[in-house]
Design an enzyme around this catalytic site. Structure first.
Site, PDB file in Angstrom:
ATOM      1  N   HIS A 121     -29.702  67.619  -3.425  1.00 29.11           N
ATOM      2  CA  HIS A 121     -30.497  66.448  -3.027  1.00 29.11           C
ATOM      3  C   HIS A 121     -30.070  65.863  -1.689  1.00 29.11           C
ATOM      4  O   HIS A 121     -30.384  64.720  -1.384  1.00 29.11           O
ATOM      5  CB  HIS A 121     -30.427  65.369  -4.128  1.00 29.11           C
ATOM      6  CG  HIS A 121     -31.081  65.788  -5.398  1.00 29.11           C
ATOM      7  ND1 HIS A 121     -30.678  65.365  -6.638  1.00 29.11           N
ATOM      8  CD2 HIS A 121     -32.153  66.610  -5.617  1.00 29.11           C
ATOM      9  CE1 HIS A 121     -31.451  65.919  -7.568  1.00 29.11           C
ATOM     10  NE2 HIS A 121     -32.340  66.671  -6.975  1.00 29.11           N
ATOM     11  N   CYS A 150     -34.032  54.422  15.398  1.00 29.69           N
ATOM     12  CA  CYS A 150     -33.678  55.604  16.197  1.00 29.69           C
ATOM     13  C   CYS A 150     -33.521  55.196  17.666  1.00 29.69           C
ATOM     14  O   CYS A 150     -34.381  54.504  18.218  1.00 29.69           O
ATOM     15  CB  CYS A 150     -34.792  56.634  16.049  1.00 29.69           C
ATOM     16  SG  CYS A 150     -34.545  58.109  17.036  1.00 29.69           S
ATOM     17  N   CYS A 153     -36.611  57.151  19.687  1.00 33.76           N
ATOM     18  CA  CYS A 153     -38.049  56.858  19.577  1.00 33.76           C
ATOM     19  C   CYS A 153     -38.312  55.530  18.855  1.00 33.76           C
ATOM     20  O   CYS A 153     -39.465  55.182  18.639  1.00 33.76           O
ATOM     21  CB  CYS A 153     -38.764  58.001  18.863  1.00 33.76           C
ATOM     22  SG  CYS A 153     -38.443  58.037  17.095  1.00 33.76           S
ATOM     23  N   GLY A 190     -21.648  66.347 -16.367  1.00 37.83           N
ATOM     24  CA  GLY A 190     -22.235  65.026 -16.153  1.00 37.83           C
ATOM     25  C   GLY A 190     -23.660  64.997 -15.661  1.00 37.83           C
ATOM     26  O   GLY A 190     -23.972  64.260 -14.722  1.00 37.83           O
TER      27      GLY A 190
HETATM   28  P1  NAD Z   1     -28.057  60.869 -14.652  1.00 37.91           P
HETATM   29  O1  NAD Z   1     -27.844  59.550 -14.037  1.00 37.91           O
HETATM   30  O2  NAD Z   1     -29.416  61.227 -15.123  1.00 37.91           O
HETATM   31  O3  NAD Z   1     -27.041  61.119 -15.883  1.00 37.91           O
HETATM   32  C1  NAD Z   1     -25.674  61.027 -15.777  1.00 37.91           C
HETATM   33  C2  NAD Z   1     -25.014  61.862 -16.876  1.00 37.91           C
HETATM   34  O4  NAD Z   1     -23.603  61.702 -16.752  1.00 37.91           O
HETATM   35  C3  NAD Z   1     -25.372  61.439 -18.311  1.00 37.91           C
HETATM   36  O5  NAD Z   1     -25.697  62.592 -19.057  1.00 37.91           O
HETATM   37  C4  NAD Z   1     -24.092  60.781 -18.832  1.00 37.91           C
HETATM   38  O6  NAD Z   1     -23.913  60.952 -20.231  1.00 37.91           O
HETATM   39  C5  NAD Z   1     -23.044  61.536 -18.049  1.00 37.91           C
HETATM   40  N1  NAD Z   1     -21.767  60.838 -17.893  1.00 37.91           N
HETATM   41  C6  NAD Z   1     -21.526  59.497 -17.875  1.00 37.91           C
HETATM   42  N2  NAD Z   1     -20.203  59.260 -17.724  1.00 37.91           N
HETATM   43  C7  NAD Z   1     -19.605  60.479 -17.609  1.00 37.91           C
HETATM   44  C8  NAD Z   1     -18.264  60.906 -17.416  1.00 37.91           C
HETATM   45  N3  NAD Z   1     -17.251  60.018 -17.298  1.00 37.91           N
HETATM   46  N4  NAD Z   1     -18.006  62.223 -17.355  1.00 37.91           N
HETATM   47  C9  NAD Z   1     -19.015  63.135 -17.478  1.00 37.91           C
HETATM   48  N5  NAD Z   1     -20.296  62.801 -17.663  1.00 37.91           N
HETATM   49  C10 NAD Z   1     -20.598  61.481 -17.719  1.00 37.91           C
HETATM   50  O7  NAD Z   1     -27.518  61.898 -13.635  1.00 37.91           O
HETATM   51  P2  NAD Z   1     -28.117  63.228 -13.131  1.00 37.91           P
HETATM   52  O8  NAD Z   1     -28.598  64.068 -14.262  1.00 37.91           O
HETATM   53  O9  NAD Z   1     -27.102  63.764 -12.237  1.00 37.91           O
HETATM   54  O10 NAD Z   1     -29.446  62.836 -12.290  1.00 37.91           O
HETATM   55  C11 NAD Z   1     -29.648  61.676 -11.583  1.00 37.91           C
HETATM   56  C12 NAD Z   1     -29.955  61.860 -10.129  1.00 37.91           C
HETATM   57  O11 NAD Z   1     -29.396  60.739  -9.515  1.00 37.91           O
HETATM   58  C13 NAD Z   1     -29.331  63.009  -9.469  1.00 37.91           C
HETATM   59  O12 NAD Z   1     -30.339  63.705  -8.897  1.00 37.91           O
HETATM   60  C14 NAD Z   1     -28.438  62.455  -8.350  1.00 37.91           C
HETATM   61  O13 NAD Z   1     -28.889  62.899  -7.089  1.00 37.91           O
HETATM   62  C15 NAD Z   1     -28.670  61.006  -8.345  1.00 37.91           C
HETATM   63  N6  NAD Z   1     -27.462  60.179  -8.384  1.00 37.91           N
HETATM   64  C16 NAD Z   1     -26.366  60.529  -7.654  1.00 37.91           C
HETATM   65  C17 NAD Z   1     -25.237  59.752  -7.699  1.00 37.91           C
HETATM   66  C18 NAD Z   1     -24.042  60.184  -6.884  1.00 37.91           C
HETATM   67  O14 NAD Z   1     -24.213  60.776  -5.818  1.00 37.91           O
HETATM   68  N7  NAD Z   1     -22.829  59.937  -7.380  1.00 37.91           N
HETATM   69  C19 NAD Z   1     -25.206  58.596  -8.474  1.00 37.91           C
HETATM   70  C20 NAD Z   1     -26.357  58.241  -9.195  1.00 37.91           C
HETATM   71  C21 NAD Z   1     -27.475  59.056  -9.141  1.00 37.91           C
END
Ligand code: NAD
Length: 250
Positions: A121, A150, A153, A190
């Site tokens: 992403h 920017c 532009c 996660g």
């Molecule tokens: P999600 O937010 O849908 O789900 C998070 C998952 O992490 C859940 O299944 C939850 O049970 C699990 N989780 C919670 N605590 C945990 C721990 N301590 N250890 C392991 N697992 C744990 O996340 P997703 O499926 O990755 O999708 C959400 C989208 O949001 C992604 O596309 C991502 O790009 C974006 N996102 C990114 C960040 C980041 O860069 N850190 C933060 C939030 C969302």
């Protein structure tokens, strides 16, 4: 199966694999202090997800940027990799995994030392001008100036990660699919599996015969569909157990 039995099975799979990859979601960064999007304490319980909708961003850049700055720059900016990020970097260094495919945009895998990181992403460290294509390092742009513009532009700058309604960066997508097709083992950490097309990555690997280890405190959409070994628990706790079983020092 108990957690410790499962850790044994996971270690066995890692030791017997030739092309293992990791697939990570927001959960791996939770213990670095970055909440996930979904769930009780998720970011969407506090903020409107519309700030990351591409059309909404262009219509209301000031409102969107205020929230984007707060979440992705003031907040993410101070986060450090945790022991799960560091464990994956160590496994790559020891040639026990080949790559990390991440849905995260927080840069923590790279800061932890992982080299082969496919950011499905994109990443929050760069800004892009959607108008002329000029790129900027976010840390070098004054984000107190809302909206950031920017220099070339005067278009409104956008974080260089994928917004809702935007297509996936071709290179990251291609590299992730190639790695998934080659993989004989995927370690999912996660992720709910609710975000497509990223959630296809473990499925592609499974269809090509890969085994799947999943680490998550909660069951996900992967658990009953593709997972072979489900390690229920926090990313840091389980990854530390795996590193200990493998007798590696990090
Ligand atoms: P999600 O937010 O849908 O789900 C998070 C998952 O992490 C859940 O299944 C939850 O049970 C699990 N989780 C919670 N605590 C945990 C721990 N301590 N250890 C392991 N697992 C744990 O996340 P997703 O499926 O990755 O999708 C959400 C989208 O949001 C992604 O596309 C991502 O790009 C974006 N996102 C990114 C960040 C980041 O860069 N850190 C933060 C939030 C969302």
């Amino acid at each position: 199966m108990t957690t410790s039995d499962s850790v044994d099975s996971a270690v066995e799979l890692i030791l017997n694999s030739n092309f293992a990859i990791a697939f990570t979601g927001a959960g791996i960064s939770v213990e670095s202090g970055i909440p996930p999007f979904r769930g009780k304490d998720g970011l969407w319980s506090k903020y409107d997800p519309n700030v990351l909708d591409l059309n909404n961003f262009f219509l209301f850049p000031v409102e969107s940027w205020k929230v984007i700055k707060e979440i992705f720059y003031d907040f993410f900016g101070s986060a450090k990799p945790n022991s799960a990020h560091i464990a994956l970097a160590e496994l790559e260094h020891r040639k026990m995994i080949k790559a990390v495919i991440t849905q995260n945009i927080d840069n923590l895998h790279t800061i932890a030392g992982s080299k082969e990181v496919y950011e499905f992403h994109g990443n929050s460290r760069m800004l892009v001008c959607p108008n002329c294509g000029e790129n900027y390092v976010a840390a070098e742009v004054d984000l107190n100036e809302i909206v950031p513009l920017c220099n070339k532009c005067h278009g409104v700058l956008k974080p260089d990660f994928i917004f809702f309604g935007e297509s996936i960066t071709t290179l990251a997508y291609q590299k992730s699919v190639e790695a998934a097709e080659k993989a004989d083992l995927v370690i999912i950490i996660g992720s709910t599996g609710e975000v497509t097309p990223a959630s296809m990555i473990p499925t592609i690997a499974k269809q090509n015969g890969a085994k799947i280890i999943e680490i998550n405190p909660e069951r996900s959409l992967f658990t009953d569909s593709v997972t072979d070994v489900f390690l229920q628990g926090k990313a840091t706790v389980i990854m530390e157990q795996i590193i200990n079983e493998l007798k590696l020092k990090v």
